[in-house]
Motif scaffolding. Sequence first.
Motif, PDB file in Angstrom:
ATOM      1  N   GLN A 162     -12.633  -1.524  16.307  1.00  0.00           N
ATOM      2  CA  GLN A 162     -11.283  -0.910  16.286  1.00  0.00           C
ATOM      3  C   GLN A 162     -10.681  -1.035  14.896  1.00  0.00           C
ATOM      4  O   GLN A 162     -10.085  -0.089  14.365  1.00  0.00           O
ATOM      5  N   LEU A 163     -10.849  -2.209  14.293  1.00  0.00           N
ATOM      6  CA  LEU A 163     -10.327  -2.394  12.935  1.00  0.00           C
ATOM      7  C   LEU A 163     -10.995  -1.425  11.966  1.00  0.00           C
ATOM      8  O   LEU A 163     -10.334  -0.840  11.104  1.00  0.00           O
ATOM      9  N   ALA A 164     -12.314  -1.238  12.125  1.00  0.00           N
ATOM     10  CA  ALA A 164     -13.030  -0.330  11.219  1.00  0.00           C
ATOM     11  C   ALA A 164     -12.475   1.094  11.342  1.00  0.00           C
ATOM     12  O   ALA A 164     -12.260   1.777  10.335  1.00  0.00           O
ATOM     13  N   VAL A 165     -12.222   1.535  12.566  1.00  0.00           N
ATOM     14  CA  VAL A 165     -11.680   2.891  12.757  1.00  0.00           C
ATOM     15  C   VAL A 165     -10.269   2.977  12.161  1.00  0.00           C
ATOM     16  O   VAL A 165      -9.934   3.938  11.455  1.00  0.00           O
ATOM     17  N   LEU A 166      -9.461   1.966  12.412  1.00  0.00           N
ATOM     18  CA  LEU A 166      -8.085   1.987  11.896  1.00  0.00           C
ATOM     19  C   LEU A 166      -8.071   1.954  10.365  1.00  0.00           C
ATOM     20  O   LEU A 166      -7.220   2.606   9.735  1.00  0.00           O
ATOM     21  N   ALA A 167      -9.010   1.239   9.784  1.00  0.00           N
ATOM     22  CA  ALA A 167      -9.091   1.197   8.311  1.00  0.00           C
ATOM     23  C   ALA A 167      -9.395   2.597   7.783  1.00  0.00           C
ATOM     24  O   ALA A 167      -8.768   3.056   6.810  1.00  0.00           O
ATOM     25  N   CYS A 168     -10.333   3.298   8.432  1.00  0.00           N
ATOM     26  CA  CYS A 168     -10.660   4.672   8.007  1.00  0.00           C
ATOM     27  C   CYS A 168      -9.467   5.599   8.215  1.00  0.00           C
ATOM     28  O   CYS A 168      -9.166   6.444   7.359  1.00  0.00           O
ATOM     29  N   LEU A 169      -8.778   5.418   9.344  1.00  0.00           N
ATOM     30  CA  LEU A 169      -7.581   6.240   9.594  1.00  0.00           C
ATOM     31  C   LEU A 169      -6.528   6.013   8.511  1.00  0.00           C
ATOM     32  O   LEU A 169      -5.920   6.962   8.014  1.00  0.00           O
ATOM     33  N   ALA A 170      -6.324   4.754   8.154  1.00  0.00           N
ATOM     34  CA  ALA A 170      -5.300   4.440   7.146  1.00  0.00           C
ATOM     35  C   ALA A 170      -5.639   5.117   5.823  1.00  0.00           C
ATOM     36  O   ALA A 170      -4.758   5.674   5.148  1.00  0.00           O
ATOM     37  N   ILE A 171      -6.916   5.095   5.457  1.00  0.00           N
ATOM     38  CA  ILE A 171      -7.326   5.760   4.211  1.00  0.00           C
ATOM     39  C   ILE A 171      -7.123   7.271   4.346  1.00  0.00           C
ATOM     40  O   ILE A 171      -6.567   7.920   3.445  1.00  0.00           O
ATOM     41  N   GLY A 172      -7.563   7.812   5.482  1.00  0.00           N
ATOM     42  CA  GLY A 172      -7.417   9.264   5.708  1.00  0.00           C
ATOM     43  C   GLY A 172      -5.948   9.695   5.675  1.00  0.00           C
ATOM     44  O   GLY A 172      -5.600  10.726   5.084  1.00  0.00           O
ATOM     45  N   PHE A 173      -5.085   8.896   6.297  1.00  0.00           N
ATOM     46  CA  PHE A 173      -3.647   9.209   6.296  1.00  0.00           C
ATOM     47  C   PHE A 173      -3.098   9.123   4.866  1.00  0.00           C
ATOM     48  O   PHE A 173      -2.281   9.934   4.443  1.00  0.00           O
ATOM     49  N   GLY A 174      -3.553   8.109   4.157  1.00  0.00           N
ATOM     50  CA  GLY A 174      -3.090   7.913   2.779  1.00  0.00           C
ATOM     51  C   GLY A 174      -3.430   9.124   1.915  1.00  0.00           C
ATOM     52  O   GLY A 174      -2.618   9.582   1.110  1.00  0.00           O
ATOM     53  N   ARG A 175      -4.637   9.645   2.118  1.00  0.00           N
ATOM     54  CA  ARG A 175      -5.042  10.816   1.342  1.00  0.00           C
ATOM     55  C   ARG A 175      -4.234  12.037   1.773  1.00  0.00           C
ATOM     56  O   ARG A 175      -3.706  12.775   0.944  1.00  0.00           O
ATOM     57  N   ALA A 176      -4.111  12.226   3.103  1.00  0.00           N
ATOM     58  CA  ALA A 176      -3.381  13.392   3.605  1.00  0.00           C
ATOM     59  C   ALA A 176      -1.931  13.382   3.115  1.00  0.00           C
ATOM     60  O   ALA A 176      -1.341  14.434   2.859  1.00  0.00           O
ATOM     61  N   ARG A 177      -1.359  12.216   2.970  1.00  0.00           N
ATOM     62  CA  ARG A 177       0.043  12.102   2.552  1.00  0.00           C
ATOM     63  C   ARG A 177       0.176  11.967   1.033  1.00  0.00           C
ATOM     64  O   ARG A 177       1.254  11.674   0.521  1.00  0.00           O
ATOM     65  N   ARG A 178      -0.916  12.133   0.338  1.00  0.00           N
ATOM     66  CA  ARG A 178      -0.964  12.068  -1.129  1.00  0.00           C
ATOM     67  C   ARG A 178      -0.465  10.734  -1.676  1.00  0.00           C
ATOM     68  O   ARG A 178       0.177  10.669  -2.724  1.00  0.00           O
ATOM     69  N   GLU A 179      -0.756   9.700  -0.939  1.00  0.00           N
ATOM     70  CA  GLU A 179      -0.399   8.363  -1.425  1.00  0.00           C
ATOM     71  C   GLU A 179      -1.598   7.685  -2.074  1.00  0.00           C
ATOM     72  O   GLU A 179      -1.452   6.657  -2.720  1.00  0.00           O
ATOM     73  N   LEU A 180      -2.798   8.244  -1.866  1.00  0.00           N
ATOM     74  CA  LEU A 180      -4.008   7.629  -2.406  1.00  0.00           C
ATOM     75  C   LEU A 180      -4.743   8.621  -3.285  1.00  0.00           C
ATOM     76  O   LEU A 180      -4.931   9.773  -2.900  1.00  0.00           O
ATOM     77  N   SER A 181      -5.198   8.158  -4.424  1.00  0.00           N
ATOM     78  CA  SER A 181      -6.021   9.009  -5.283  1.00  0.00           C
ATOM     79  C   SER A 181      -7.467   8.946  -4.798  1.00  0.00           C
ATOM     80  O   SER A 181      -7.836   8.067  -4.009  1.00  0.00           O
ATOM     81  N   THR A 182      -8.292   9.849  -5.300  1.00  0.00           N
ATOM     82  CA  THR A 182      -9.726   9.823  -4.965  1.00  0.00           C
ATOM     83  C   THR A 182     -10.319   8.483  -5.395  1.00  0.00           C
ATOM     84  O   THR A 182     -11.180   7.918  -4.724  1.00  0.00           O
ATOM     85  N   LEU A 183      -9.831   7.979  -6.509  1.00  0.00           N
ATOM     86  CA  LEU A 183     -10.321   6.699  -7.015  1.00  0.00           C
ATOM     87  C   LEU A 183      -9.994   5.558  -6.046  1.00  0.00           C
ATOM     88  O   LEU A 183     -10.844   4.733  -5.720  1.00  0.00           O
ATOM     89  N   ASP A 184      -8.727   5.550  -5.581  1.00  0.00           N
ATOM     90  CA  ASP A 184      -8.321   4.526  -4.598  1.00  0.00           C
ATOM     91  C   ASP A 184      -9.186   4.627  -3.353  1.00  0.00           C
ATOM     92  O   ASP A 184      -9.654   3.629  -2.819  1.00  0.00           O
ATOM     93  N   GLU A 185      -9.370   5.858  -2.904  1.00  0.00           N
ATOM     94  CA  GLU A 185     -10.131   6.074  -1.672  1.00  0.00           C
ATOM     95  C   GLU A 185     -11.552   5.533  -1.837  1.00  0.00           C
ATOM     96  O   GLU A 185     -12.066   4.832  -0.963  1.00  0.00           O
ATOM     97  N   GLY A 186     -12.163   5.844  -2.962  1.00  0.00           N
ATOM     98  CA  GLY A 186     -13.525   5.382  -3.220  1.00  0.00           C
ATOM     99  C   GLY A 186     -13.611   3.863  -3.268  1.00  0.00           C
ATOM    100  O   GLY A 186     -14.528   3.256  -2.719  1.00  0.00           O
ATOM    101  N   ARG A 187     -12.624   3.261  -3.886  1.00  0.00           N
ATOM    102  CA  ARG A 187     -12.603   1.792  -4.002  1.00  0.00           C
ATOM    103  C   ARG A 187     -12.463   1.136  -2.622  1.00  0.00           C
ATOM    104  O   ARG A 187     -13.161   0.184  -2.288  1.00  0.00           O
ATOM    105  N   LEU A 188     -11.557   1.678  -1.812  1.00  0.00           N
ATOM    106  CA  LEU A 188     -11.345   1.125  -0.467  1.00  0.00           C
ATOM    107  C   LEU A 188     -12.580   1.347   0.410  1.00  0.00           C
ATOM    108  O   LEU A 188     -12.987   0.457   1.169  1.00  0.00           O
ATOM    109  N   ALA A 189     -13.175   2.542   0.286  1.00  0.00           N
ATOM    110  CA  ALA A 189     -14.379   2.849   1.078  1.00  0.00           C
ATOM    111  C   ALA A 189     -15.507   1.893   0.698  1.00  0.00           C
ATOM    112  O   ALA A 189     -16.213   1.358   1.554  1.00  0.00           O
TER     113      ALA A 189
END
Length: 364
Positions: A162-189
Motif C-alpha cells: 500500500q505504501l508503494a502504491v501511495l508513494a507512486c501516487l504522490a509522485i504522479g500527483f506531484g507531476r500532474a500538479r506541476r510541483e515536481l520536475s522530471t529531475l525530482d521525479e527521477g530522483r524519487l523513483a
Amino acid sequence: GKGNYRHFMEKELHEHPAVLGDTLRQYLDPKTLEVRLPRLPFDPARIGRLTISACGSAFLAGMVGRYWIEQLARLPVDADVASEFRYRNPPLADGGAAILISQSGETADNMAALRLLREAGQRVLSVVNVPESSMARESDGALLTVAGPEIGVASTKAFTAQLAVLACLAIGFGRARRELSTLDEGRLAQTLLEVPSHAAAILEQDAQIRELAMEVAKARDVLFLGRGAMYPIALEGALKLKEISYIHAEGYAAGEMKHGPIALIDSDVPVIALCPSGPLFEKTASNLQEAAARGGRVMAFTDAEGEAALRRFAERVIVLPRIGEFATPILYAIPVQLLAYHVAVLKGTDVDQPRNLAKSVTVE
Ligand code: M6R
C-alpha cells in the motif's frame, strides 16, 4: 502452504522484497524512472482537497500517504479512520476526490465510507489487494497492490505494498500538479527502486531483531516513537505488537512525548525509536535523549549516519540500510513488523490467528 516457515506471518514478511518489486514495477518504469498510473477517476490537478480513509494498518498507510501527497503535490489531504469518517459529517465539495485503502476490500467500515463518499458526489479511488472485492467493484477506480494473498491476520506485505502504491501516487500527483520536475521525479523513483534490495538486507538482520525482541518480550508496556512520516510507522509498530503479542504498546509522535507520555517512562519501558538520518533526525534524537535521561531504555532503528549520535545514550541501536528520506517509511515498517513477530513467537501466542481478531472485519 507455509513452505519452510513456521507461520504465514513469517512467510509473508519474507515476501516483502518480491512484493515491493512487483508493486513498484506495476506503477513505475525502471528504465525511464517515470511513474505510470492508469486512468484515475479524478484529475489530481483539478481537485482542491483529497479525503483518505481506511482502517487499521491500511489507515496508517494512509497517514503516510497524506504526508507524501501534501509534501510532493501540495494537495491538502484529510485522513480519517473509516469507522469515524462519517460521524464527522464531513463537508465535501461536489466533485471532490477520495482514496480508500484496504487489503481485503471487504471491510464493512470502508464500504460504509465508500457509499457515503459516493452519495456526496466524490470520485473514489481504491487501493486494494483483492481485485474482485466489493470495494474494487463499487469504487470509481482501483489501483491494485501486488501483494498476493495475505493469510496472517496481521498485515505485513499488504501494508508495505500500500505504501508503494501511495508513494507512486504522490509522485504522479506531484507531476500532474506541476510541483515536481522530471529531475525530482527521477530522483524519487530511483529511491523507491532501491527499496526491494534494502528490504532483503533488513530480513537478513533477523537475528539482531530477535535479540531486541527478547528484551521487548519481557515488557508490560512499550512505546514506539517517530516523527513526520515515521510517526505512522511508530503507530504500525505499536499496533502489530498489541495485535499479536498482547503487550500494551503505544505509538507517539516523538515531539509529543513531552506533552504527557513521558510520565510513563521508567526503566521498565522500552522506547523503540524510528530515527533515520535526515531533516528530522536532530529533533527526534533530542526527544529520545530526554527519554533516556529519565531512565528510559531507548532502542533505536537508524542508519550508519545516525548511529554514532544515538549510541551515546541508547541501550541498543540497530543500523538499517541508508535510503533517501522519501522511502524510509516503507523500509522501517519491516523491522517493526519483524520485531512484533519475534515477540509473539517468544510469548507463544497464536501468531497467525490472534485472539478476538478476524482477517477481514465485515461488521461495523
Ligand atoms: O482488509 P483491510 O485492509 O481493510 O483491513 C483493515 C484492518 O482490519 C487491518 O489492517 C488490521 O488492522 C490488521 N489486522 C493490522 O495488522
